[in-house]
Design an enzyme around this catalytic site. Structure first.
Site, PDB file in Angstrom:
ATOM      1  N   ALA A  93       0.841  -1.195   0.000  1.00 45.69           N
ATOM      2  CA  ALA A  93       0.000   0.000   0.000  1.00 45.69           C
ATOM      3  C   ALA A  93       0.873   1.242   0.000  1.00 45.69           C
ATOM      4  CB  ALA A  93      -0.920   0.015   1.221  1.00 45.69           C
ATOM      5  N   HIS A 127       3.220  17.455   0.783  1.00 48.04           N
ATOM      6  CA  HIS A 127       3.646  16.729   1.972  1.00 48.04           C
ATOM      7  C   HIS A 127       4.613  17.581   2.796  1.00 48.04           C
ATOM      8  CE1 HIS A 127       2.079  13.187  -0.162  1.00 48.04           C
ATOM      9  NE2 HIS A 127       2.008  12.622   1.027  1.00 48.04           N
ATOM     10  N   LYS A 131       9.731  14.798   3.659  1.00 46.33           N
ATOM     11  CA  LYS A 131       9.478  13.690   2.733  1.00 46.33           C
ATOM     12  C   LYS A 131      10.551  13.667   1.658  1.00 46.33           C
ATOM     13  CE  LYS A 131       5.875  11.435  -0.015  1.00 46.33           C
ATOM     14  NZ  LYS A 131       6.147  10.138   0.651  1.00 46.33           N
TER      15      LYS A 131
END
Length: 237
Positions: A93, A127, A131
């Site tokens: 995922a 984000h 990140k």
């Protein structure tokens, strides 16, 4: 051996990582789960691409399912996951939010209905400043939903800068924004003649990813070997 009445034991591959701590906190407040580093029913990996082989080896050795929530994976990592899925259940995922899983379904349906000749697709994500990969794994995952809906492989147009940049029909544009403490924003824009459809998701806290990870862990318990996705999780609800 666990029974249906016992809490699901979660083993964290990177317990001191950002997501590892959030998942541990979520599990501690849910009586259906417990953290067990040594005897987990499911191994959860939100570490780094370099750690993937280690988590796969550990899950196979223990004979338990593996949830891979690590982003920034490449084709070599996908091959490792595919091979592992022949032996144990693996759920990969890019984003464990249940809302993102539903957005993925909506994007695929929209792409199927809104043809590429008239409707351009742009994906914008934001984000936090720490990140390290761009576009986000979730943005690329949503791009794959567009490709599935249109039954095609689309050209990626990344971070446009310069001149002569007229977009190619059927391509997917990606834009990444970084800063502050943004947990994760994603917009999929379908830009048509004189109208726009924008499908959006806003993550307000990493706790949503932890709740989704626990839902995915619950889904994996008892499943046969194979490769699963968050779409399977929401379809089973």
């Amino acid at each position: 051996m666990r029974t249906d009445q016992q809490p699901i034991r979660i083993a964290l591959f990177a317990p001191e990582g950002r997501m590892g701590r959030v998942i541990a906190e979520a599990a501690s407040s849910d009586p259906n789960f417990t953290i067990d580093a040594e005897h987990g029913d499911v191994l959860v990996d939100f570490s780094s691409p370099d750690g993937l082989r280690g988590s796969i080896d550990r899950a196979i050795s223990a004979g338990i399912p593996l949830l891979v929530g690590t982003t920034g994976l490449g084709e070599g990592h996908d091959s490792l996951i595919a091979d592992a899925a022949k032996i144990i259940p693996v759920l990969k995922a890019a984003n464990t939010s249940l809302g993102i899983a539903l957005l993925d379904d909506l994007v695929e349906r929209a792409a199927r209905i809104l043809g590429q000749d008239d409707w351009d697709v742009e994906i914008v994500e934001a984000h936090h400043r720490m990140k390290a990969d761009a576009p986000s794994g979730t943005a690329l995952h949503l791009g794959s939903a567009v490709e599935r809906g249109r039954d095609m492989d689309a050209k990626e147009e990344l971070g446009r800068c310069g001149t002569g940049l007229a977009r190619e029909t059927g391509s997917i544009g990606y834009s990444a924004v970084r800063g502050g403490t943004v947990a994760g924003d994603h917009d999929v824009l379908f830009l048509g003649p004189e109208e726009r459809l924008i499908l959006s998701h806003r993550a307000e806290s990493r706790s949503i990813f932890a709740r989704g990870a626990l839902a995915a862990a619950r889904f994996l318990v008892g499943k046969p070997a194979g490769l699963y996705s968050m779409r399977d999780v929401i379809d089973a609800r």
